[in-house]
Design a protein around this motif. Structure first.
Motif, PDB file in Angstrom:
ATOM      1  N   ALA A  43       0.833  -1.206   0.000  1.00  0.00           N
ATOM      2  CA  ALA A  43       0.000   0.000   0.000  1.00  0.00           C
ATOM      3  C   ALA A  43       0.869   1.258   0.000  1.00  0.00           C
ATOM      4  N   VAL A  44       1.971   1.220   0.750  1.00  0.00           N
ATOM      5  CA  VAL A  44       2.886   2.361   0.768  1.00  0.00           C
ATOM      6  C   VAL A  44       3.526   2.539  -0.606  1.00  0.00           C
ATOM      7  N   LEU A  45       4.068   1.469  -1.159  1.00  0.00           N
ATOM      8  CA  LEU A  45       4.712   1.564  -2.464  1.00  0.00           C
ATOM      9  C   LEU A  45       3.741   2.040  -3.534  1.00  0.00           C
ATOM     10  N   HIS A  46       2.545   1.487  -3.520  1.00  0.00           N
ATOM     11  CA  HIS A  46       1.528   1.889  -4.493  1.00  0.00           C
ATOM     12  C   HIS A  46       1.150   3.366  -4.294  1.00  0.00           C
ATOM     13  N   GLY A  47       0.985   3.770  -3.035  1.00  0.00           N
ATOM     14  CA  GLY A  47       0.596   5.150  -2.743  1.00  0.00           C
ATOM     15  C   GLY A  47       1.663   6.159  -3.117  1.00  0.00           C
ATOM     16  N   LEU A  48       2.935   5.735  -3.138  1.00  0.00           N
ATOM     17  CA  LEU A  48       4.033   6.626  -3.505  1.00  0.00           C
ATOM     18  C   LEU A  48       4.322   6.609  -4.998  1.00  0.00           C
ATOM     19  N   GLY A  49       3.550   5.816  -5.737  1.00  0.00           N
ATOM     20  CA  GLY A  49       3.674   5.857  -7.191  1.00  0.00           C
ATOM     21  C   GLY A  49       4.424   4.709  -7.810  1.00  0.00           C
ATOM     22  N   TYR A  50       4.728   3.689  -7.039  1.00  0.00           N
ATOM     23  CA  TYR A  50       5.422   2.523  -7.607  1.00  0.00           C
ATOM     24  C   TYR A  50       4.380   1.522  -8.109  1.00  0.00           C
ATOM     25  N   LYS A  51       4.723   0.877  -9.190  1.00  0.00           N
ATOM     26  CA  LYS A  51       3.757   0.017  -9.867  1.00  0.00           C
ATOM     27  C   LYS A  51       3.703  -1.345  -9.183  1.00  0.00           C
ATOM     28  N   VAL A  52       2.708  -1.483  -8.339  1.00  0.00           N
ATOM     29  CA  VAL A  52       2.529  -2.751  -7.626  1.00  0.00           C
ATOM     30  C   VAL A  52       1.070  -2.862  -7.206  1.00  0.00           C
ATOM     31  N   LYS A  53       0.556  -4.064  -7.248  1.00  0.00           N
ATOM     32  CA  LYS A  53      -0.812  -4.318  -6.812  1.00  0.00           C
ATOM     33  C   LYS A  53      -0.817  -4.636  -5.321  1.00  0.00           C
ATOM     34  N   VAL A  54      -1.834  -4.097  -4.635  1.00  0.00           N
ATOM     35  CA  VAL A  54      -1.912  -4.281  -3.182  1.00  0.00           C
ATOM     36  C   VAL A  54      -2.566  -5.627  -2.877  1.00  0.00           C
ATOM     37  N   SER A  55      -1.810  -6.442  -2.193  1.00  0.00           N
ATOM     38  CA  SER A  55      -2.327  -7.740  -1.728  1.00  0.00           C
ATOM     39  C   SER A  55      -1.506  -8.144  -0.516  1.00  0.00           C
ATOM     40  N   ASN A  56      -1.928  -9.197   0.159  1.00  0.00           N
ATOM     41  CA  ASN A  56      -1.236  -9.633   1.374  1.00  0.00           C
ATOM     42  C   ASN A  56      -0.429 -10.906   1.157  1.00  0.00           C
ATOM     43  N   THR A  57      -0.132 -11.176  -0.101  1.00  0.00           N
ATOM     44  CA  THR A  57       0.689 -12.347  -0.385  1.00  0.00           C
ATOM     45  C   THR A  57       2.152 -12.026  -0.067  1.00  0.00           C
ATOM     46  N   PRO A  58       2.988 -13.021   0.090  1.00  0.00           N
ATOM     47  CA  PRO A  58       4.407 -12.762   0.383  1.00  0.00           C
ATOM     48  C   PRO A  58       5.042 -11.850  -0.665  1.00  0.00           C
ATOM     49  N   GLN A 134      -6.355  20.963  -9.672  1.00  0.00           N
ATOM     50  CA  GLN A 134      -6.854  20.556 -10.986  1.00  0.00           C
ATOM     51  C   GLN A 134      -5.999  19.445 -11.597  1.00  0.00           C
ATOM     52  N   LEU A 135      -5.674  18.468 -10.762  1.00  0.00           N
ATOM     53  CA  LEU A 135      -4.941  17.291 -11.210  1.00  0.00           C
ATOM     54  C   LEU A 135      -5.879  16.098 -11.228  1.00  0.00           C
ATOM     55  N   GLN A 136      -5.459  15.067 -11.912  1.00  0.00           N
ATOM     56  CA  GLN A 136      -6.265  13.848 -11.928  1.00  0.00           C
ATOM     57  C   GLN A 136      -6.333  13.266 -10.521  1.00  0.00           C
ATOM     58  N   GLU A 137      -7.527  12.963 -10.063  1.00  0.00           N
ATOM     59  CA  GLU A 137      -7.739  12.512  -8.687  1.00  0.00           C
ATOM     60  C   GLU A 137      -7.501  11.005  -8.588  1.00  0.00           C
ATOM     61  N   THR A 138      -6.245  10.647  -8.421  1.00  0.00           N
ATOM     62  CA  THR A 138      -5.871   9.232  -8.338  1.00  0.00           C
ATOM     63  C   THR A 138      -5.665   8.769  -6.904  1.00  0.00           C
ATOM     64  N   GLY A 139      -5.370   9.702  -5.991  1.00  0.00           N
ATOM     65  CA  GLY A 139      -5.040   9.313  -4.616  1.00  0.00           C
ATOM     66  C   GLY A 139      -3.629   8.793  -4.483  1.00  0.00           C
ATOM     67  N   ILE A 140      -2.825   8.910  -5.553  1.00  0.00           N
ATOM     68  CA  ILE A 140      -1.434   8.428  -5.544  1.00  0.00           C
ATOM     69  C   ILE A 140      -0.497   9.628  -5.464  1.00  0.00           C
ATOM     70  N   ALA A 141       0.385   9.595  -4.492  1.00  0.00           N
ATOM     71  CA  ALA A 141       1.348  10.689  -4.314  1.00  0.00           C
ATOM     72  C   ALA A 141       2.642  10.329  -5.029  1.00  0.00           C
ATOM     73  N   ASN A 142       2.627  10.430  -6.346  1.00  0.00           N
ATOM     74  CA  ASN A 142       3.839  10.112  -7.095  1.00  0.00           C
ATOM     75  C   ASN A 142       4.887  11.205  -6.894  1.00  0.00           C
ATOM     76  N   LEU A 143       6.027  11.042  -7.519  1.00  0.00           N
ATOM     77  CA  LEU A 143       7.138  11.959  -7.284  1.00  0.00           C
ATOM     78  C   LEU A 143       6.775  13.388  -7.632  1.00  0.00           C
ATOM     79  N   ALA A 144       6.120  13.592  -8.779  1.00  0.00           N
ATOM     80  CA  ALA A 144       5.769  14.949  -9.199  1.00  0.00           C
ATOM     81  C   ALA A 144       4.846  15.615  -8.186  1.00  0.00           C
ATOM     82  N   LEU A 145       3.869  14.860  -7.692  1.00  0.00           N
ATOM     83  CA  LEU A 145       2.944  15.435  -6.713  1.00  0.00           C
ATOM     84  C   LEU A 145       3.653  15.732  -5.397  1.00  0.00           C
ATOM     85  N   ARG A 146       4.532  14.830  -4.959  1.00  0.00           N
ATOM     86  CA  ARG A 146       5.235  15.060  -3.685  1.00  0.00           C
ATOM     87  C   ARG A 146       6.131  16.291  -3.770  1.00  0.00           C
TER      88      ARG A 146
END
Length: 228
Positions: A43-58, A134-146
């Motif tokens: 969830a942290v990686l995804h929220g910071l803009g890294y391409k990963v699906k959120v799941s609880n698998t190893p 006026q940005l796309q409302e993704t909820g992801i804080a990628n590098l540009a947004l941060r």
């Protein structure tokens, strides 16, 4: 925009480090409370803009390991694709900085807790910030947004407004009503009316009237009368 490193990793790594530089000296952050679960770290990686699906698998699938490696490259950690203590500590710090910046810029009530987790409220406030700008409302804080959020937080901190400082409540109601009413009314009325009226009226009237009237009237009347 993913904080990935497929091109010049050295340049992008230096750029990514910018996102950890704001508010560390102005805010106190809680230490990482505990190890992330696989789902929390994703969830942290995804929220910071890294391409990963959120799941609880190893955290052993290739997509997650790549996201962890990209994160480690960006922040100059040992790159092994494993979420060890240093990787988790830095991830927690970045999330707390993000949350602190959101509090400074958006001033939510109640404030967003500064913790290590990228939860629904953090995502909600990111969407609010994106909507405000006026940005796309993704909820992801990628590098540009941060980076933009960091700049806005610096500006907000640099220009504090004290609630007790007096502000002018009375606006000037009296405007200057007296304007110069006296204008020069006297204009030169006297113009030179006298023009030279005297012209030379005397012209030479005497012309030569006397002409020679005497003509020789006496002709020789005596002729010689003496004879021999």
């Amino acid at each position: 925009m993913w904080c990935g490193f497929s091109k010049s990793s050295a340049i992008i790594a230096a750029t990514c480090l910018v996102s950890t530089s704001v508010l560390i000296s102005d805010s106190s952050f809680a230490a990482r409370q505990r190890n992330y679960t696989p789902q929390q770290l994703r969830a942290v990686l995804h929220g910071l803009g890294y391409k990963v699906k959120v799941s609880n698998t190893p955290l052993t699938d290739e997509e997650t390991k790549k996201a962890i490696r990209d994160f480690q490259k960006g922040y100059k950690l040992g790159v092994d694709g494993i979420a060890g203590p240093k990787t988790q500590d830095l991830a927690a710090d970045i999330v707390q900085i993000l949350q602190a910046n959101l509090n400074v810029v958006l001033k939510p009530n109640p404030s967003l807790p500064r913790e290590q987790f990228f939860g629904p409220r953090t995502e909600q406030l990111i969407k609010e910030y994106q909507k405000k700008n006026q940005l796309q409302e993704t909820g992801i804080a990628n590098l540009a947004l941060r980076q933009k959020l960091n700049a806005d937080a610096k500006e907000a901190i640099g220009t504090p407004q004290s609630p007790s400082s007096p502000k002018p409540t009375a606006t000037p109601t009296a405007k200057p009503t007296a304007t110069p009413t006296a204008k020069p009314t006297a204009t030169p009325t006297a113009k030179p009316t006298a023009k030279p009226t005297a012209k030379p009226t005397v012209k030479p009237t005497a012309t030569p009237t006397a002409k020679p009237t005497a003509t020789p009237t006496a002709a020789p009347t005596a002729t010689p009368t003496t004879t021999p």
